[in-house]
Design a protein around this motif. Sequence first.
Motif, mmCIF file in Angstrom:
data_model
loop_
_atom_site.group_PDB
_atom_site.id
_atom_site.type_symbol
_atom_site.label_atom_id
_atom_site.label_comp_id
_atom_site.label_asym_id
_atom_site.label_seq_id
_atom_site.Cartn_x
_atom_site.Cartn_y
_atom_site.Cartn_z
ATOM 1 N N UNK A 156 4.980 -63.564 1.538
ATOM 2 C CA UNK A 156 6.123 -62.712 1.238
ATOM 3 C C UNK A 156 6.579 -62.885 -0.205
ATOM 4 N N UNK A 157 6.530 -64.105 -0.696
ATOM 5 C CA UNK A 157 6.961 -64.374 -2.074
ATOM 6 C C UNK A 157 6.139 -63.574 -3.070
ATOM 7 N N UNK A 158 4.826 -63.458 -2.797
ATOM 8 C CA UNK A 158 3.946 -62.690 -3.688
ATOM 9 C C UNK A 158 4.284 -61.203 -3.616
ATOM 10 N N UNK A 159 4.464 -60.693 -2.404
ATOM 11 C CA UNK A 159 4.827 -59.284 -2.225
ATOM 12 C C UNK A 159 6.160 -58.972 -2.887
ATOM 13 N N UNK A 160 7.112 -59.894 -2.772
ATOM 14 C CA UNK A 160 8.475 -59.631 -3.239
ATOM 15 C C UNK A 160 8.586 -59.603 -4.755
#
Length: 226
Positions: free
Chosen positions: A55-59
């Motif tokens: 999620x951190x990468x997507x965000x």
Amino acid sequence: MSELINSPFVGIVLCLVSYQIGLKVNKKTHIDLLNPLLIAIGIVIIVLQVGRIPYEAFNQGGAMINMFLGPVTVVLAIPMYEQLDTLKKNSLPILIATGVGAITSIISVIGLCKVFGLEDTLMASLIPKSVTTPIAVEVASKQGGIVGVTIAAVVVTGILGAVIAPSMIKLLRLEKYPIAAGLAIGASSHAMGTSKAIQIGELEGAMSGMAIGMTGIFTVLFSLLL
């Protein structure tokens, strides 16, 4: 491959492509339940899970899109300006309706949280569910709420409003009262509902846009008393 996944490009493209798919599905089916945003959320979740994308990468890309939420909301002033005379003539009903809408939303959240025994932190997170995200986040933060929960509540509220608005208008026989219909949509489901109100009619969209701003102001003021 990891460099590509961790770039903001992935989040931005995934959001845009998912929403475009949602729009096409909604236009072809004409089913209110198949809301473009709801479809986009589903696609994003599936891609993140299947592709094992953190999620951190997507965000990194999602946060860049989120940055434009505030400025984009200002666009809603256009239909309001086009209905300026109507807004002036109905200024008092608009003030009363949005004020009642804001306090009803807050009281209902507090009441339900008490009934189900939810913690004060969750209650603070849910109180601004019916206002647009930038305002909701600030209100929740000041009240000690969890921003993530607030954003989720705002999204769910907006989607529900956009999905059920046409049916509620028919059920309550508000087709002949576009001002009331627009105010109800904007006061309860902010910008997502307003996007549907604009499709229903120009006057409904203008009134819904006005309700977003007024309900947001009243919610901030009322939250200071809690």
